[in-house]
Design a protein around this motif. Structure first.
Motif, PDB file in Angstrom:
ATOM      1  N   PHE A 104      -5.126   3.081  10.940  1.00  0.00           N
ATOM      2  CA  PHE A 104      -4.337   4.441   9.673  1.00  0.00           C
ATOM      3  C   PHE A 104      -4.944   4.351   8.318  1.00  0.00           C
ATOM      4  N   ASP A 105      -5.055   4.964   7.995  1.00  0.00           N
ATOM      5  CA  ASP A 105      -4.890   5.000   6.617  1.00  0.00           C
ATOM      6  C   ASP A 105      -3.901   5.277   5.744  1.00  0.00           C
ATOM      7  N   ILE A 106      -2.902   5.259   5.918  1.00  0.00           N
ATOM      8  CA  ILE A 106      -1.725   5.319   5.535  1.00  0.00           C
ATOM      9  C   ILE A 106      -0.613   5.778   6.532  1.00  0.00           C
ATOM     10  N   GLY A 107       0.622   5.117   5.985  1.00  0.00           N
ATOM     11  CA  GLY A 107       1.751   4.783   7.090  1.00  0.00           C
ATOM     12  C   GLY A 107       3.228   5.594   6.382  1.00  0.00           C
ATOM     13  N   LEU A 144      -7.914  12.113   7.675  1.00  0.00           N
ATOM     14  CA  LEU A 144      -7.216  10.314   7.668  1.00  0.00           C
ATOM     15  C   LEU A 144      -6.599  10.285   8.834  1.00  0.00           C
ATOM     16  N   ASN A 145      -5.792   9.042   9.749  1.00  0.00           N
ATOM     17  CA  ASN A 145      -4.600   9.019  10.357  1.00  0.00           C
ATOM     18  C   ASN A 145      -4.090   8.623   9.904  1.00  0.00           C
ATOM     19  N   ILE A 146      -2.447   8.714  10.167  1.00  0.00           N
ATOM     20  CA  ILE A 146      -1.372   8.932   9.649  1.00  0.00           C
ATOM     21  C   ILE A 146      -0.038   8.502  10.567  1.00  0.00           C
ATOM     22  N   LEU A 147       0.446   7.055  10.266  1.00  0.00           N
ATOM     23  CA  LEU A 147       0.942   6.467  11.440  1.00  0.00           C
ATOM     24  C   LEU A 147       2.231   7.329  10.625  1.00  0.00           C
ATOM     25  N   ASN A 167      -4.925  13.481  11.761  1.00  0.00           N
ATOM     26  CA  ASN A 167      -4.733  13.026  12.887  1.00  0.00           C
ATOM     27  C   ASN A 167      -3.254  11.931  12.873  1.00  0.00           C
ATOM     28  N   VAL A 168      -2.333  12.624  12.972  1.00  0.00           N
ATOM     29  CA  VAL A 168      -1.385  11.666  13.473  1.00  0.00           C
ATOM     30  C   VAL A 168      -0.745  11.323  14.759  1.00  0.00           C
TER      31      VAL A 168
END
Length: 65
Positions: free
Chosen positions: A54-57, A10-13, A35-36
């Motif tokens: 991004f997958d989630i923020g 996941l790409n997380i913001l 990935n953060v």
């Protein structure tokens, strides 16, 4: 752990102005092999929205103005 259940990285913001909170979230999430991307300022995070999917923020709702 959560990462074992997720086949996708996941790409997380993270949008957070307090460093200790940033570091804690960053450490936990990276242990899941995700990935953060961490930002202190909303403007900086907004600039990245066109570049990174991004997958989630995780967003601090009490950021200073």
């Amino acid at each position: 752990m959560l990462g074992d259940r997720m086949a996708k990285s996941l790409n997380i913001l993270i949008l957070e102005d307090e460093e200790i909170v940033q570091e804690s979230l960053n450490l936990f999430l990276k242990k899941q092999n995700w990935n953060v991307f961490t930002y202190k300022e909303a403007e900086d995070a907004l600039k990245e929205l066109d570049k990174i999917n991004f997958d989630i923020g995780l967003i601090d709702i009490n950021l200073p103005t």
